[in-house]
Each structure stands twice: as structure tokens, then as C-alpha cells.
Design a protein around this motif. Structure first.
Motif, PDB file in Angstrom:
ATOM      1  N   GLY A   1       0.846  -1.188   0.000  1.00  0.00           N
ATOM      2  CA  GLY A   1       0.000   0.000   0.000  1.00  0.00           C
ATOM      3  C   GLY A   1       0.885   1.242   0.000  1.00  0.00           C
ATOM      4  O   GLY A   1       2.100   1.160  -0.188  1.00  0.00           O
TER       5      GLY A   1
ATOM      6  N   GLY B   1      -1.442  -1.861   7.186  1.00  0.00           N
ATOM      7  CA  GLY B   1      -2.634  -1.091   7.506  1.00  0.00           C
ATOM      8  C   GLY B   1      -2.593  -0.564   8.927  1.00  0.00           C
ATOM      9  O   GLY B   1      -1.667  -0.855   9.689  1.00  0.00           O
TER      10      GLY B   1
ATOM     11  N   HIS C   1       3.097  -8.420  -1.419  1.00  0.00           N
ATOM     12  CA  HIS C   1       1.745  -7.875  -1.382  1.00  0.00           C
ATOM     13  C   HIS C   1       0.746  -9.005  -1.611  1.00  0.00           C
ATOM     14  O   HIS C   1       0.856  -9.764  -2.565  1.00  0.00           O
TER      15      HIS C   1
ATOM     16  N   ARG D   1      -6.504  -0.267  -3.028  1.00  0.00           N
ATOM     17  CA  ARG D   1      -7.598   0.588  -2.549  1.00  0.00           C
ATOM     18  C   ARG D   1      -7.621   1.923  -3.294  1.00  0.00           C
ATOM     19  O   ARG D   1      -8.632   2.587  -3.372  1.00  0.00           O
TER      20      ARG D   1
ATOM     21  N   MET E   1      -1.406  -1.155  -4.098  1.00  0.00           N
ATOM     22  CA  MET E   1      -2.286  -0.053  -3.680  1.00  0.00           C
ATOM     23  C   MET E   1      -3.703  -0.240  -4.194  1.00  0.00           C
ATOM     24  O   MET E   1      -4.302   0.693  -4.741  1.00  0.00           O
TER      25      MET E   1
END
Lengths: 113, 815
Positions: free
Chosen positions: B153, B240, B174, B182, B180
Motif C-alpha cells: 500500500g 494497515g 503484497h 484501494r 495499492m
């Protein structure tokens, strides 16, 4: 600081310092810059710029200010304050002239009995 | 008595909230802040530049200690709140400080989420959240080796790029197929992945980490569920964040994923607010800065009893990895009621996609070219109906309404929160507000007060546009600017009057031209000193106290207060005896760094001031003189090896370069002056970006001038072609003298040429033989006084006071 809490030490004579210039005094690991204006006023400031830690003794001396040779901040010689839009203060020291002799006032390390 | 406001947490959200509060009414609350981190408030967005080494901690401080003192705030650093006693309305820290409150703000932020996989608690597993984490990573990077970043991210990629920049081998793992995911769609995620891999960062997508492996109690690698093992001496988890709600929960406040607040940022207790990343508003939690600032404004208003309501935020994201431009905003999932417009330019590496619903932008992804991001985002937030501009919408703002916007209109159209100065993070409204409220009218003033364009300067044009936009006709960038605040005259007038009135000393100039200060300042005095040196050779005595330190002590001051020394190497040619002398000096004075310069000579860096004369004495023994690498004067004449050695060389470029340097050394000029001579049109001495460059050819010598390859980059302009080395000398020397007589202090030759006109200069030097001869003779006369080696003068005792302390105090002796 009360005057009698200071130890006054002779550091040299006025002619040792160029007009609109500075010389340095070393004292227990610290460097104190002694400035002499065009009007022969003298000022003592710690030789550390409030912005960049540069040696302000090496800067160009104007009427009653010096510009830091590293970052160009203008420091007021009377009180060590940064001039213009900048904010900060350089440590100042007591200093006096007796005829041609220059005396630097250092805070006493021990209390006076 | 003032009401007591206690804030738990000292991140960016409460920092901004207090700024709003103080702007409106600084005196309502008595404020106490508890900060679990042992420091003041800093800009967390800028952690990535700190990690990559582009900035330091000091650069990213938003509020220093003085700010807290000045606003009467009690700041407890390194004090974590252990308990909120809602009945007694007081908080208690783990360091034993108890503080009562009338209003409490919880701004505990968020915690990085750590996947509880085997090995997650090993030494060497890090997170990326605050400055401590950055320091841990920097310390680890010093050891070298390889790093694994779990999570592709925003934070993970910034961490990976930073660690790579610090010299580590980096692999990003990942879980999802797209980086990324989102913020990005598949296509832009792919471009991003390629760009990261081009930088030498390995990216594994669809990578499910299973175990962090251990050797001797420390991390040694990561194993994936498919059995792949990747070696690593550190593992950074960036998967996160979770709102930090433990304290609020303990106190019995309503919490879900975050601390639940209403539109006024109030929790379930009417005296307790919550703010920032720890908050859940209408089932949304936020991790980006813009929504936090919006919340901060609402909370400040509510604390002052003013109406305000937080409506939730749409967010935009920008990746802060140098050289990768990426912008995304809003919602861009596909759906039956949605349309999209896509632009791809494979060669330029550009991908743009807009997602529309009911003729309004609801999402935007930009990769490779992001200048229109803030404009698209602005249309998205405003809900602009785009049906009229649909055809050209994807090309951005410049293509709307017919003709492309001129730069002024483009700046005018930027939203208030558009970032203008990337170095210092200054947005448009900060600049325009300062211009109006502080009455600023020049670029310099804006720089002094806002720091915008004060770092790299690339946004200077934008800032000037904003000045013009805000002040209208009140802004005149071409007004003749006074030399400095000491005088109303500009450089041109001062130069003219010095000659017309025959003024031959600084005090005479100050008096005759009615200076407003008694001795002049650091801006005007060096200029006046140069004008007098250049105009009255032999008459005027150089005023060293009006020279910048480098020219006063004939060495270059460095950031730590030591000096560097560059001996002259004529035409860049040296020999064994000179190199031996340099080596001996380096050993004798323990000189830490020896560096070859761009001007073909050797720089000795890190010399203490008092050692300078002794260093020069040793260098002087083999014939070295000052290279004047510090001077607004002749620096170097760079040469190629020419016909002596090179199979392409047509003329003796080395010999010609040395001849020019020996003729011109010691001369002072308005700004530094760098020359080069190339022996053939291949131009290995790079003469076409110098102040003056000569390119030798079979048919003659092509004299070029007014190039630049620094802040600006310009190829040189042709002065003319001459037939002999003697003619080169005559023309080059005349050109230098004309520049000496007409240039403004600190004005490089290319700026002087732009001001007076290249053709004007060419005609005077090439076509007017009488003038050329006079200029040549004036230069020769002036050199009689200038060609004294400053180093040997000082070895012989000149200016002794510069190099020794006035006194060394030993207090024992004095007592």
C-alpha cells in the motif's frame, strides 16, 4: 544577572578587532564572538547561529547586526534576536570597555560567598 | 478562570485544531497536552522524505518548543495517558501526572496493524508509523543487507523506496494482485509495479507471507505459503492501521472500529471529543490528512460554541516517492451505472482514468502525469456537471473552454488547498492569505514569511503568479528593484553614479547616494566593494570587511564551519610533485575529504580555519597558488587534451586554456566566471554551457558565451569566429572586461547578456576594434593590482587576526 555575579576578564584591546568585524574568544569548549561596530561599540555573542548553528563571527557586520555566513539570517548584535521575519535568539554575554581594554563578563561557576 | 482543555495525543490533527482555535480566540482555554512520543509536533506526511534522506527531523517539525511556550500550552512529552476518570473529570498519565479537565479531546491516532504470524515479535520486525520507526529503519539500513516490506500500500511502497535509497536490497510482498488496490486500478497498479521494479525493488504480488524466519533471535527472512524463502535482515510490516481506541474503550465510551463521534466530534460523553485517525464517523474511519484537518476545524469551532458540522470527507491520495507521479481520488470500482474515460500513452508512461456517474466525476486515477489531479478532485468535490466538456475532460483543465489556459488562469483556477511548494508543503491559500494579511509585495517577502519557494525554487513562477493574481496591478515584477533596504537606488544607477561622481570609497558612496543606514548591510556592501574594485583599480583599497567570508579568508566555508581549499591547476593539468604535495598536506593536517571538482581540480575539505595558512604554506612550496574557488571572479578554465594527445584534436586546447587562465587569474567579476576550451567540435570540455567557451576547429576558434548549467540551463550564444590564439585572447579579455564594467553584482554573464542583449555585446566586441582594444588595455591595467596570490600574502602574515582566536580563556588562571 547582577553585575557582581560576573567574573570580568580582560580579553584584549579594541584594536585587536577590525571595525565592522569580529574575533573569537575560546572559553571552556565554547566560542564567544566579540563584534566591533563601525562606531566602535562592542558586543559579545555565542558564536552559534540560532537557525543553522553556523559561526556568526564570520558574517558581514552591518550597523548593529551580523548576517550568518551559512544561512544569511540577520542577527541583532544588541540582544541576539533574529531580525526580519525570522524568530530565534543567540546567547549574549556581558561585555565592557575600559579605555582600550575589553572585558568579558562570564557568569561565575560557583556561588560567591 | 479559564476552562481547562486537555488533549491526549500530539499528532497533526490536534496540532491543526489548536492553530484554528488560536486564530479565532487564543484565550478561552488553559491547555494541557499529553504526548506519548518524547517530542514536539511534526509533519507525519514527511516521514518518507526523512527515510529516503531528503529531509531531516528538524525540517519536518510543525510546532517547536517555543510555539508551545508562546501559546501558554503545558506539553508533557513522553507521557502516555493510562486512565480517564470520567466521574472526577481528570486524566492520569503513566508517569503519574494527573490533570483535571472541563473538556477532553482524545486524539490517540492509530496503531499499525501487525499480522500475528509466527515470528512477528522477533528483533528486526518493524512498523512504519512514527519517527522512532524511521530511526530504527535508518539504523538497520546502515548495516546494509536486504529488507522485506510486507504490504504494497501507500506506506509500504514509500518505506520500500526509502530503504532502497538508503542502499538496501528491498522486496515488497503484497497479498493482492494489484499494488495499492484501494487507490489504484489494475492498469495503473501495473505501471506502478514496473516503475518500482525499474528502481531495483522486487515486487511480489499474490504473495501470502506465512512465517518470519529466525536466526540467533533475529529476523533472517520471510517464508511464503508456497514455500518461497526471501532473505532479510529486517522486515517492515505496513499492512494497515487500526484506530487506537483502547483508552476510550476502557473509559466506557462508545466504540466500534473507532471511537464513535457525532457531527460535532463529540463522543458518547458530552465533555469528551475525539479527533483524527482514532475516530469513526458515520461508519467511516480515515487515515489521510485532509479529513483530519476538516475534523480539526469543526472541533475548534465547537469548542468555541460556534456552529459547525463534520460531513465526512472524500479523499485524494498522492504517493510520495520521488520520480513516481501518482494521484487517485474517490471511488473507481466498476458498476452498471458507471461510465469511464481512459487515456493511455504507453511511450510517455501515462495512464489516466475518470469514473463518471450521472455526468459527474466520482473517481480519478492518474499515473505518470498528475498535474490535473487537484482540478479533477475539485470537480469531484463540487459535483460539477461535466456533460459540456466530456469530449476533452480527460485532457485536463487546460483543454476546457477552447484555448488552453495561460499559466495565470491555471493558477487562478487551482483550489485553495492545492499544494504550491512541495518542499515546504505550502498550499495556495496559505500564500494568498499571507500576501493580503501581511501586505507582502515581492517574491522575497513571500519566501521570508511562508517559506514557499525558499528551498529548491522550482515553484517561484507559481508564487509570482499568485502575487500578481492577489495584488493585481499592485505587483510589478519589473520595477527597478532597490539594491537592498539601505537604499532606493538600483544597481544600474549606483554603478553610473560611482563613475560620474568619481566616488572612490564605500563611505563616499553611502554619503553621496544618501544611504539610509550608517554602514550599509550584507547585501549592498559586497556589491559596492566590487564596483569600486572594478572601476578604480590602483586607487581603491579593497574593503575586506565588506567581503563575504570566503573571499575574506580565501577559502570556502562549509556547513560545519570548517573550510575547503582548492589550489589552482592551470587548465586542469597537474604532475607528480603537485599531487605528492597535496597527499602530504592531507596526511599532515588529517584532511577528511579529498574530492575532484567539476572544474578539473582537487578540493580539500574539512580544514580548520587556524590551519589554513600552514596548509597554504605547504602547498605553496611546489608552486600552488589559490584556485579562487570562492571568488566572484575567474574560477577555472576547463580543457580537453587537444592536439597533444587526442587523435581528433585540431588545436592545442590545453595550451590555450592555460594561457587564458594565466592571463586572467585573480580578476574580480560581478559573479563567478567559468571558462572552457575544447580542441574539436566534439567539445569534450563542455564549452557550450560555460560563461565563456572556445571550440577550436580547423578553420578557426569559435568563441561562445552566456551559457549556464546550474539553476538555469542554457546553451551558449555565439560571439564570433576568430583566426588565431592571439585573437582569442584579445576578444575573450575584452568580453570579460565589458562584463566587469556593466554586470550587476551577482549577475552571471548569461543574465547580463539577456539584460543588455546578445547582439549588442556581439557588435561591440566583434565589430568595434577600438573599443575592443580599450577594454583589453583596461583589463591589463587592472590585473597589475589583482594578480597577487592571496595565499602567499597570508602565509607571510597578512590578516593574521583572521586565523587566530583573540584570546583563549583559562578561568583557573584568572581567579
Amino acid at each position: 544577572m547582577r553585575q557582581d555575579d560576573l567574573l570580568w576578564i580582560a580579553i584584549g584591546s579594541l584594536s585587536d578587532i577590525p571595525q565592522r568585524g569580529a574575533r573569537c574568544v575560546e572559553h571552556s569548549g565554547k566560542v564567544i564572538a566579540i563584534f566591533r561596530s563601525f562606531e566602535d561599540e562592542i558586543f559579545a555573542l555565542e558564536d552559534i547561529c540560532t537557525n543553522c548553528d553556523g559561526p556568526i563571527s564570520q558574517g558581514i557586520v552591518s550597523d548593529r547586526s551580523v548576517s550568518c555566513p551559512i544561512c544569511n539570517w540577520e542577527i541583532d548584535l544588541k540582544n541576539g534576536q533574529a531580525l526580519g521575519a525570522d524568530v530565534g535568539q543567540v546567547q549574549t554575554y556581558a561585555i565592557q570597555r575600559q579605555e582600550q581594554d575589553i572585558l568579558l563578563g562570564l557568569p561565575l561557576a560557583r556561588g560567591v560567598a | 478562570m479559564k476552562k481547562k482543555l486537555v488533549i491526549v495525543g500530539n499528532g497533526m490533527a490536534p496540532g491543526r485544531m489548536l492553530e484554528y482555535l488560536f486564530e479565532k480566540d487564543p484565550d478561552v482555554y488553559d491547555i494541557t497536552i499529553f504526548n506519548a512520543e518524547p517530542r514536539v509536533n511534526y509533519n507525519r506526511l514527511m516521514l518518507s522524505p526523512v527515510l529516503s534522506g531528503e529531509k531531516s527531523y528538524e525540517d519536518i517539525i510543525t510546532h517547536n518548543d517555543d510555539w508551545y511556550t508562546d501559546h501558554g500550552i503545558t506539553l508533557h512529552k513522553g507521557a502516555r495517558i493510562a486512565e480517564i476518570d470520567r466521574n472526577a473529570r481528570a486524566v492520569l498519565s503513566d508517569t503519574g501526572i494527573k490533570a483535571p479537565y472541563d473538556k477532553l479531546v482524545i486524539a490517540t491516532g492509530s496503531n499499525p496493524f501487525i499480522i500475528p504470524m509466527p515470528g512477528h515479535d522477533l528483533d528486526g520486525v518493524l512498523v512504519y508509523r512514527d519517527l522512532d520507526d524511521v530511526e530504527h529503519m535508518l539504523a538497520a539500513a546502515k548495516q546494509g543487507g536486504s529488507a522485506v516490506v510486507i504490504g504494497g500500500g501507500l506506506l509500504g511502497l514509500e518505506a520500500a523506496a526509502g530503504l532502497k535509497e538508503q542502499g538496501m536490497d528491498v522486496t515488497v510482498l503484497h497479498l493482492m494482485p494489484t499494488l495499492m488496490e484501494r487507490q489504484m486500478d489494475e492498469a495503473s497498479g501495473h505501471l506502478l509495479k514496473e516503475a518500482m521494479m525499474e528502481r531495483g525493488i522486487d515486487i511480489l504480488t499474490n504473495a501470502n507471507s506465512k512465517t518470519i524466519l529466525e536466526r540467533d533471535g533475529k529476523v533472517c527472512g520471510v517464508e511464503l505459503d508456497n514455500g518461497t524463502i526471501i532473505e532479510a535482515s529486517i522486515v517492515v510490516m505496513a499492512v494497515g492501521i487500526r484506530p487506537s481506541i483502547a483508552l476510550a474503550k476502557e473509559a466506557g465510551l462508545a466504540c466500534n472500529r473507532g471511537i464513535i463521534v457525532n457531527d460535532q466530534m463529540l463522543t458518547s460523553d458530552p465533555d469528551i471529543y475525539a479527533l483524527g485517525e482514532c475516530v469513526e464517523h458515520k461508519e467511516q474511519c480515515y487515515g489521510l490528512v485532509a479529513p483530519l484537518y476538516e475534523m480539526a476545524a469543526v472541533l475548534a469551532n465547537d469548542l468555541l460554541g460556534q456552529q459547525a458540522a463534520y460531513q465526512g470527507s472524500v479523499t485524494a491520495t498522492k504517493l510520495k516517492v520521488t520520480g513516481i507521479d501518482l494521484y487517485s481520488a474517490g471511488d473507481f470500482a466498476q458498476g452498471p451505472d458507471r461510465e469511464e474515460i481512459v487515456l493511455r500513452d504507453a511511450t510517455a508512461g501515462v495512464y489516466k482514468r475518470l469514473v463518471l456517474k450521472d455526468n459527474r466525476i466520482i473517481g480519478a486515477v492518474l499515473y505518470g502525469e498528475t498535474a490535473d489531479g487537484p482540478w479533477f478532485f475539485d470537480q469531484l468535490k463540487k459535483g460539477t456537471d461535466i456533460s459540456q466538456m466530456r469530449e476533452t475532460l480527460i485532457f485536463g483543465q487546460a483543454y476546457q473552454g477552447g484555448a488552453p489556459l495561460d499559466p495565470m488562469e491555471a493558477v487562478a483556477a487551482l483550489p485553495d488547498d492545492a499544494e504550491i511548494c512541495g518542499c515546504n508543503g505550502i498550499c495556495k491559500s496559505t500564500i494568498t492569505t499571507s500576501i493580503t494579511e501581511l501586505g507582502l509585495s515581492s517574491l522575497e517577502e513571500v519566501r521570508a514569511h511562508t517559506k514557499a519557494s525558499a528551498s529548491c525554487g522550482t515553484c517561484s513562477n507559481l508564487v509570482e503568479n499568485l502575487l500578481e493574481l492577489t495584488l493585481g496591478d499592485g505587483y510589478n515584477p519589473n520595477a527597478t528593484l532597490p539594491i537592498c533596504p539601505c537604499s532606493d537606488h538600483d544597481h544600474a544607477t549606483i554603478r553610473k553614479e560611482i563613475r560620474r561622481q568619481g566616488l572612490k570609497s564605500i563611505p563616499a558612496v553611502l554619503q553621496a547616494l544618501e544611504w539610509k543606514s550608517s554602514t550599509g548591510c550584507a547585501k549592498c556592501r559586497p556589491a559596492l566593494n566590487y564596483y569600486l574594485v572594478a572601476d578604480w583599480p590602483g586607487d581603491y583599497e579593497d574593503d575586506y570587511q565588506s567581503r563575504f567570508i570566503n573571499e575574506r579568508v580565501h577559502a570556502n566555508i562549509q556547513k560545519d564551519g570548517t573550510y575547503s581549499v582548492v589550489p589552482r591547476m592551470w587548465g586542469g593539468v597537474t604532475n607528480a610533485a603537485e599531487l605528492r604535495a597535496i597527499a602530504d598536506v592531507v596526511d599532515k593536517f588529517d584532511i577528511p575529504t579529498v574530492k575532484v571538482t567539476g572544474g578539473q581540480r582537487i578540493d580539500l575539505l574539512g580544514i580548520e580555519k587556524q590551519d589554513l595558512p600552514a596548509v597554504w604554506e605547504d602547498l605553496g612550496k611546489v608552486g600552488f597558488v589559490s584556485g579562487q574557488a570562492y571568488a566572484k571572479g575567474l574560477r577555472t578554465v576547463k580543457t580537453c587534451v587537444g592536439s597533444d594527445w587526442c587523435r581528433f584534436g585540431t588545436q592545442d586546447s590545453t595550451g590555450l586554456g592555460i594561457r587564458i587562465e594565466k592571463f586572467c587569474w585573480g580578476s574580480w567579476t560581478p559573479a563567478k566566471l567559468k571558462l572552457a576550451v575544447s580542441g574539436c567540435p566534439r567539445n569534450c570540455a563542455e564549452a557550450t554551457c560555460k560563461d565563456i567557451g572556445i571550440i577550436c576547429g580547423q578553420g578557426g576558434y569559435d568563441i561562445q558565451f552566456a551559457g549556464a548549467a546550474g539553476l538555469d540551463i542554457h546553451g551558449t550564444q555565439s560571439l564570433g569566429i576568430v583566426k588565431s590564439q592571439d585573437a582569442v585572447m584579445e576578444h575573450v579579455v575584452a568580453l570579460i572586461q565589458l562584463y566587469r564594467e556593466e554586470g550587476h553584482y551577482l549577475e552571471r554573464i548569461y543574465k547580463w547578456a539577456a539584460r543588455v542583449g546578445v547582439e549588442n555585446i556581439r557588435q561591440r566586441i566583434m565589430d568595434d576594434a577600438d573599443l575592443r582594444q580599450q577594454l583589453y588595455e583596461r583589463f591589463v591595467y587592472s590585473q597589475r593590482f589583482a594578480q597577487v596570490d592571496p595565499w602567499s600574502e597570508r602565509v607571510s602574515g597578512k590578516d593574521k587576526h583572521e586565523f587566530n582566536p583573540m584570546a583563549v580563556l583559562k578561568l583557573e588562571a584568572a581567579e
